[in-house]
Design a protein around this motif. Structure first.
Motif, PDB file in Angstrom:
ATOM      1  N   ASN A  12       0.777  -1.277  -0.126  1.00  0.00           N
ATOM      2  CA  ASN A  12      -0.056   0.091   0.061  1.00  0.00           C
ATOM      3  C   ASN A  12       0.918   1.430  -0.020  1.00  0.00           C
ATOM      4  N   ILE A  18       2.692   3.429  -1.901  1.00  0.00           N
ATOM      5  CA  ILE A  18       3.130   3.784  -3.357  1.00  0.00           C
ATOM      6  C   ILE A  18       4.175   4.510  -3.471  1.00  0.00           C
ATOM      7  N   LYS A  23       3.571   7.858   8.198  1.00  0.00           N
ATOM      8  CA  LYS A  23       4.394   7.283   9.101  1.00  0.00           C
ATOM      9  C   LYS A  23       3.326   5.953   9.813  1.00  0.00           C
ATOM     10  N   GLU A  24       2.189   6.209   9.854  1.00  0.00           N
ATOM     11  CA  GLU A  24       1.210   5.168  10.146  1.00  0.00           C
ATOM     12  C   GLU A  24       1.151   4.063   9.405  1.00  0.00           C
ATOM     13  N   LEU A  25       1.066   4.461   8.059  1.00  0.00           N
ATOM     14  CA  LEU A  25       1.090   3.376   7.089  1.00  0.00           C
ATOM     15  C   LEU A  25       2.447   2.461   7.307  1.00  0.00           C
ATOM     16  N   ASP A  71       1.966   6.990  18.554  1.00  0.00           N
ATOM     17  CA  ASP A  71       1.674   8.195  17.213  1.00  0.00           C
ATOM     18  C   ASP A  71       2.026   9.409  18.048  1.00  0.00           C
ATOM     19  N   LEU A  78      -4.479   7.280  -5.789  1.00  0.00           N
ATOM     20  CA  LEU A  78      -5.441   8.130  -4.752  1.00  0.00           C
ATOM     21  C   LEU A  78      -6.800   8.363  -5.641  1.00  0.00           C
ATOM     22  N   ARG A 113      -1.186  13.564   2.701  1.00  0.00           N
ATOM     23  CA  ARG A 113      -2.619  13.828   3.195  1.00  0.00           C
ATOM     24  C   ARG A 113      -3.245  15.085   2.433  1.00  0.00           C
ATOM     25  N   GLU A 124      -4.222  13.950  -1.090  1.00  0.00           N
ATOM     26  CA  GLU A 124      -5.192  13.095  -1.206  1.00  0.00           C
ATOM     27  C   GLU A 124      -6.620  14.103  -0.998  1.00  0.00           C
TER      28      GLU A 124
HETATM   29  N1  LIG Z   1       3.019   6.050  -0.191  1.00  0.00           N
HETATM   30  C1  LIG Z   1       1.819   6.027  -0.012  1.00  0.00           C
HETATM   31  N2  LIG Z   1       1.109   5.819  -1.063  1.00  0.00           N
HETATM   32  C2  LIG Z   1      -0.321   6.112  -1.008  1.00  0.00           C
HETATM   33  N3  LIG Z   1      -1.027   6.527   0.161  1.00  0.00           N
HETATM   34  C3  LIG Z   1      -0.306   7.003   1.078  1.00  0.00           C
HETATM   35  C4  LIG Z   1       1.110   6.852   1.293  1.00  0.00           C
HETATM   36  N4  LIG Z   1       1.589   7.380   2.360  1.00  0.00           N
HETATM   37  C5  LIG Z   1       0.541   7.885   3.174  1.00  0.00           C
HETATM   38  N5  LIG Z   1      -0.613   7.611   2.413  1.00  0.00           N
HETATM   39  C6  LIG Z   1      -2.125   8.032   2.771  1.00  0.00           C
HETATM   40  O1  LIG Z   1      -1.817   9.302   3.191  1.00  0.00           O
HETATM   41  C7  LIG Z   1      -2.422   9.567   4.482  1.00  0.00           C
HETATM   42  C8  LIG Z   1      -1.480  10.002   5.483  1.00  0.00           C
HETATM   43  O2  LIG Z   1      -0.673   8.946   5.989  1.00  0.00           O
HETATM   44  P1  LIG Z   1      -0.406   8.746   7.381  1.00  0.00           P
HETATM   45  O3  LIG Z   1      -1.681   8.930   8.324  1.00  0.00           O
HETATM   46  O4  LIG Z   1       0.333   7.341   7.378  1.00  0.00           O
HETATM   47  O5  LIG Z   1       0.672   9.826   7.602  1.00  0.00           O
HETATM   48  P2  LIG Z   1       1.474  10.301   8.891  1.00  0.00           P
HETATM   49  O6  LIG Z   1       2.867  10.519   8.569  1.00  0.00           O
HETATM   50  O7  LIG Z   1       1.032   9.204   9.987  1.00  0.00           O
HETATM   51  O8  LIG Z   1       0.685  11.743   9.482  1.00  0.00           O
HETATM   52  P3  LIG Z   1       0.440  12.395  10.807  1.00  0.00           P
HETATM   53  O9  LIG Z   1       2.037  12.740  11.055  1.00  0.00           O
HETATM   54  O10 LIG Z   1      -0.407  13.318  10.422  1.00  0.00           O
HETATM   55  O11 LIG Z   1      -0.076  11.291  11.679  1.00  0.00           O
HETATM   56  C9  LIG Z   1      -3.222   8.332   4.470  1.00  0.00           C
HETATM   57  O12 LIG Z   1      -4.596   8.350   4.174  1.00  0.00           O
HETATM   58  C10 LIG Z   1      -2.326   7.219   4.014  1.00  0.00           C
HETATM   59  O13 LIG Z   1      -3.030   6.007   3.591  1.00  0.00           O
END
Ligand SMILES: Nc1ncnc2c1ncn2[C@@H]1O[C@H](COP(=O)(O)OP(=O)(O)OP(=O)(O)O)[C@@H](O)[C@H]1O
Length: 470
Positions: free
Chosen positions: A160, A162, A195-197, A261, A347, A380, A383
């Motif tokens: 997931n 990308i 990061k969460e991904l 987180d 997306l 984000r 998106e």
């Molecule tokens: N490489 C990727 N390919 C596709 N979608 C992604 C990718 N990286 C992140 N996303 C999507 O972007 C959004 C933000 O990702 P995520 O929540 O993991 O970010 P984060 O770094 O944890 O953000 P925060 O620091 O604000 O918590 C999510 O909807 C995630 O599914």
């Protein structure tokens, strides 16, 4: 007996049956809901059904015998008889409507004798409604799949994530490599970088994947509740404590992974307690008397600069070193512009499906603008931009420049030369003013960040702001 036969060797009944059959085919052809046309091997119309003629404003008598290009706008039937290749689901504009057509060559004894064309959707809106029906079914299926996955563990895998840029590949490679270890991981990266991904993907690839990933957002839980949320409490520990007590997230994450987180937002007094749990590998519920041994793997994430926080004494150094056993830096979108296109396309497909919309393309101009934007909110923000664009698409299946917000549309802009009108010095000044305004806009007035975006020092930015009176 002889005069009963139309042709020698054929009896009347057989011939009548054949005529009946031909009548039936003609009836089906003329009453078909789909519009149909048949051409010979040179592209001349041999058959066309009545509903199609009615739409085109012609009659069968008028149309049959004419070259198909004289009767149907933007047709490709005359091309299909040349290429002998079928064309399925092609978008064709007729009388201002975007239609979906199939064109199929017809062969007899392996020799081309013509082609049949069918308009299967008379308007993209009609297709949109079919797509919606299918999308509802797919959504239901997706829902059950997700529920099943949730019941089995965490939802994302490295598939997931990308992007194929060297920067993201480096992060992915390291994350995969360390997924099976028990060591703590610190994910560092700007907000919205994924990061969460990464946390989900690491957990999913680890031997702990059969247990659910337990997530705690340290920034969203009020400081006074964080302790009971993390470590749980015993019955009667405080007023309002639940009967029978409650396990904390650490206990729930036994044999699994806990994802902390926004660790940079954890209050300092909680940092001390967290450090103790990590060092001793056991928790004691609030109001409890005995501790419980745990086997928990920690993945922490933050968009804050923890080293700076350690220097400022707002983050405990000993905790920092405990968490920072393996550090993975998640690159911003700006550091991997080549990933913008595949992520944007991914997306678009994902969101169009979720929103029941038939949107299949981002046009070249819109994509060029997406690629040149700086994305302070990273994926984000991308998106959200795409979701907004899909909402704005009315006719057609494409996201165009008009569907993007003003600040992205305007940024790249069409360059018109000023040479001959003003001197080079003034041209340079104009470009500087425009780009400084853009950078300040994107960084919401934060000059330090804007200077970083522009690749100049903060002093230099201040000088320019003063010089141009911005
Ligand atoms: N490489 C990727 N390919 C596709 N979608 C992604 C990718 N990286 C992140 N996303 C999507 O972007 C959004 C933000 O990702 P995520 O929540 O993991 O970010 P984060 O770094 O944890 O953000 P925060 O620091 O604000 O918590 C999510 O909807 C995630 O599914």
């Amino acid at each position: 007996m002889k005069e009963e036969n139309y042709y020698p060797g054929c009896d009347r009944k057989m011939v009548e049956k054949q005529i009946e059959l031909i009548e039936l085919y003609r009836n089906i052809f003329d009453n078909s809901y789909n519009w149909m046309v048949v051409v010979d091997k040179y592209g001349y119309i041999t058959m066309i059904n009545k509903p199609y003629c009615n739409f085109l404003g012609t009659t069968q008598e008028e149309a049959i015998g004419k070259h198909v290009t004289e009767v149907i706008e933007n047709t490709r039937m005359h091309i299909v008889v040349k290429t002998k290749e079928r064309e399925i689901g092609d978008v064709q504009q007729i009388k201002g409507n975007q239609m979906i057509a199939d064109r199929i060559p017809i062969f007899k004894d392996e020799e081309l004798i013509g082609a049949v064309g069918t308009v299967i959707f008379k308007d993209i809106i009609e297709l949109d409604s079919y797509v919606k029906k299918v999308a509802v079914m797919e959504k239901e299926l997706d829902f059950y799949k997700k529920e099943l996955k949730k019941a089995l563990g965490s939802k994302y895998t490295f598939e997931n994530i990308i992007g194929n840029s060297p920067a993201i590949n480096k992060a992915k490679m390291l994350a995969k490599k360390v997924s099976s270890s028990k060591s703590s991981i610190l994910l560092m990266g700007e907000s919205g970088t994924g990061k969460e991904l990464f946390a989900h993907s690491i957990h999913n690839l680890s031997p702990r994947a059969n247990y659910p990933l337990i997530k705690v957002n340290c920034a969203s839980i009020p400081a006074e509740l964080l302790e009971s949320e993390l470590f749980g409490y015993e019955e009667g520990a405080f007023t309002g404590a639940k009967k029978g007590g409650k396990p904390g997230k650490f206990e729930l994450a036994d044999k699994s992974t806990i994802f902390l987180d926004e660790i940079g937002d954890m209050p300092v007094e909680m940092q001390v307690k967290l450090l103790r749990v990590i060092q001793e590998k056991e928790v004691e519920r609030i109001g409890g008397t005995k501790s419980k041994k745990l086997d928990v793997r920690i993945i922490a994430a933050t968009n804050k600069n923890l080293e700076e926080m350690v220097a400022e004494k707002t983050f405990r150094e000993d905790l920092y070193y405990r968490l920072n056993v393996i550090k993975i830096n998640i690159p911003s979108l700006r550091e991997r512009r080549e990933d913008i296109e595949p992520i944007a396309n991914y997306l678009m497909k994902k969101l169009a499906k979720e929103m029941d919309r038939f949107v299949t393309e981002i046009d070249v101009d819109a994509m060029a603008h997406l690629k040149s934007h700086n994305w302070p909110g990273n994926i984000r923000e991308l998106e959200n931009t795409i979701e907004r664009a899909i909402n704005l698409v009315e006719k057609g299946a494409k996201i165009t420049l008009n569907h993007l917000p003003y600040y992205i549309r305007e940024k790249k802009g069409n360059y018109t030369s000023n040479i001959g009108k003003i001197g080079l010095k003034d041209i340079v000044s104009q470009v500087e003013i425009k780009e400084i305004r853009n950078a300040l806009d994107i960084c919401k007035g934060n000059k330090q960040q804007a200077a970083k975006e522009l690749g100049i020092s903060r002093t230099s930015l201040y000088e320019k702001i003063e010089k141009y009176g911005l």
